[in-house]
Motif scaffolding. Structure first.
Motif, PDB file in Angstrom:
ATOM      1  N   ALA A 112       6.421  16.362   4.715  1.00  8.36           N
ATOM      2  CA  ALA A 112       7.774  16.436   5.275  1.00  8.36           C
ATOM      3  C   ALA A 112       8.701  15.426   4.612  1.00  8.36           C
ATOM      4  CB  ALA A 112       7.718  16.183   6.782  1.00  8.36           C
ATOM      5  N   ILE A 113       8.186  14.732   3.608  1.00  9.94           N
ATOM      6  CA  ILE A 113       8.981  13.712   2.924  1.00  9.94           C
ATOM      7  C   ILE A 113       9.763  14.359   1.790  1.00  9.94           C
ATOM      8  CG2 ILE A 113       8.878  11.553   1.602  1.00  9.94           C
ATOM      9  CD1 ILE A 113       6.212  10.982   3.020  1.00  9.94           C
ATOM     10  N   SER A 157       0.852  -1.190   0.000  1.00 13.10           N
ATOM     11  CA  SER A 157       0.000   0.000   0.000  1.00 13.10           C
ATOM     12  C   SER A 157       0.886   1.237   0.000  1.00 13.10           C
ATOM     13  CB  SER A 157      -0.913   0.005   1.232  1.00 13.10           C
ATOM     14  OG  SER A 157      -1.511   1.276   1.401  1.00 13.10           O
ATOM     15  N   THR A 158       0.829   2.005  -1.089  1.00 12.89           N
ATOM     16  CA  THR A 158       1.646   3.218  -1.161  1.00 12.89           C
ATOM     17  C   THR A 158       1.212   4.227  -0.114  1.00 12.89           C
ATOM     18  OG1 THR A 158       1.909   2.841  -3.527  1.00 12.89           O
ATOM     19  CG2 THR A 158       2.462   5.023  -2.713  1.00 12.89           C
ATOM     20  N   ALA A 188      13.107   4.570   5.737  1.00 19.19           N
ATOM     21  CA  ALA A 188      13.238   5.141   4.397  1.00 19.19           C
ATOM     22  C   ALA A 188      12.728   4.116   3.397  1.00 19.19           C
ATOM     23  CB  ALA A 188      14.693   5.483   4.105  1.00 19.19           C
ATOM     24  N   ALA A 189      12.297   4.588   2.230  1.00 18.86           N
ATOM     25  CA  ALA A 189      11.717   3.705   1.221  1.00 18.86           C
ATOM     26  C   ALA A 189      12.341   3.966  -0.135  1.00 18.86           C
ATOM     27  CB  ALA A 189      10.202   3.902   1.145  1.00 18.86           C
ATOM     28  N   ARG A 207       2.514   7.146   5.074  1.00 23.25           N
ATOM     29  CA  ARG A 207       2.252   7.385   6.496  1.00 23.25           C
ATOM     30  C   ARG A 207       3.450   6.970   7.353  1.00 23.25           C
ATOM     31  NH1 ARG A 207      -2.915   5.653   4.919  1.00 23.25           N
ATOM     32  NH2 ARG A 207      -2.595   3.521   5.668  1.00 23.25           N
ATOM     33  N   LEU A 208       4.044   5.845   7.009  1.00 23.45           N
ATOM     34  CA  LEU A 208       5.219   5.397   7.760  1.00 23.45           C
ATOM     35  C   LEU A 208       6.386   6.367   7.587  1.00 23.45           C
ATOM     36  CD1 LEU A 208       5.018   1.572   6.954  1.00 23.45           C
ATOM     37  CD2 LEU A 208       4.682   2.627   9.197  1.00 23.45           C
ATOM     38  N   LEU A 209       6.543   6.883   6.375  1.00 21.66           N
ATOM     39  CA  LEU A 209       7.607   7.867   6.136  1.00 21.66           C
ATOM     40  C   LEU A 209       7.360   9.140   6.939  1.00 21.66           C
ATOM     41  CD1 LEU A 209       8.058   7.469   2.264  1.00 21.66           C
ATOM     42  CD2 LEU A 209       9.719   6.821   4.022  1.00 21.66           C
TER      43      LEU A 209
END
Length: 309
Positions: A252-253, A219-220, A233-234, A225-227
């Motif tokens: 903020a990413i 799920s993008t 990091a992804a 949300r995790l970032l």
């Protein structure tokens, strides 16, 4: 006799076990046995030999099965022909996708250019999409890699560099670029719909370290949300930053260009090699190729996003 009887017979012949066949058919074993018995009575010949809980086709059964397979083969061909004629006449496109969040953007733009084409859209994992293509319930499947099936072909639509997506307070966020080896010990979030975790691990091992895959999701939205929470990091195609900024202008990413070590992300369409593509399918392929090229051009002139190190 009817098709259900023939279907029951085929399943029993394939499994060689009435209990297993009944489970697959979602019927009781007594009902299955009675159906086969009625078929044998109607034909006037036995079709199976019974051996210690197993059923084995006899000579008559093997001959009859050959004819039954021909019947179902012809029926399946007829169904596919009718479906294709309908799709062509109605300008329908049955489209699957294994990449989370990709189709909404491209289909919105595609429909503006081709309002005459209707879309039936399905989301699914690659194995399921491959089966749907083989069964001809899908015309095309958008996938990052070729699907593993001998009856399917793959056409590349485009490629895009991977970037490292991270929170602006991440320890690596001050870098202008990042090498894969610098991710050693860093918790990583893997969007499995875009980058297979096995491919990520193989690339990292080639650089001498085992990656710390903290999350493996499909799920993008969850990756974003995790970032935002600073969970890691992804590695994702840099084009995702355009969509992220559209959805969350104050995000903020940020994204850093990635050095050598990871091949570019590919995007293509898989389809059944035994059938000509419909006009609607060809229109989508042409449009998607052009759309991806436009996305890359946007990236080249968007401040803060670099596609190469």
């Amino acid at each position: 006799m009817d098709l259900s009887q023939l279907h029951y017979f085929r399943t029993a012949a394939r499994t060689g076990n009435l209990s297993q066949a009944a489970r697959e058919l979602f019927v009781t074993q007594p009902n299955l046995s009675r159906s086969i018995a009625r078929l044998e009575t109607e034909l006037g010949v036995p079709l199976f030999e019974h051996r210690k809980g197993k059923v084995v086709l006899n000579e008559y059964g093997r001959i009859f099965l050959s004819g039954v397979e021909n019947v179902f083969g012809e029926l399946n061909t007829c169904m596919q022909t009718v479906q294709r004629l309908y799709e062509n006449s109605q300008k329908m496109l049955s489209l699957g996708c294994s990449i989370d969040g990709f189709l909404p953007d491209v289909l919105q733009a595609f429909s503006r250019v081709h309002p005459e084409i209707g879309i039936r859209q399905f989301q699914g994992e690659p194995t399921r999409l491959a089966q749907q293509l083989v069964e001809r319930t899908l015309s095309l499947a958008v996938t990052p890699r070729p699907l593993n099936h001998t009856l399917l072909s793959f056409r590349l639509l485009g490629q895009m560099a991977y970037g490292l997506f991270l929170h602006r307070e991440h320890p690596l966020s001050g870098h202008s670029t990042v090498e894969l080896a610098e991710l050693a010990g860093q918790p990583l979030i893997c969007d499995a719909s875009r980058l297979d975790a096995r491919a990520l691990r193989a690339a990292c091992r080639a650089r001498g370290f085992e990656p710390t895959v903290a999350y493996e999701v499909e799920s993008t939205g969850l990756v974003y949300r995790l970032l935002e929470q600073g969970a890691g990091a992804a590695l994702m195609p840099v084009s995702q930053m355009l969509r992220l900024r559209t959805l969350h202008p104050d995000t903020a990413i940020r994204v850093l260009p990635l050095g050598e070590g990871l091949p570019p992300a590919s995007l293509g369409v898989s389809y059944h090699k035994g059938y000509a593509l419909t006009d609607a399918a060809n229109a989508f392929i042409d449009f998607a190729s052009a759309w991806l090229a436009q996305e890359e051009a946007k990236l080249a002139c968007t401040p803060g996003i670099t596609t190469t190190a």
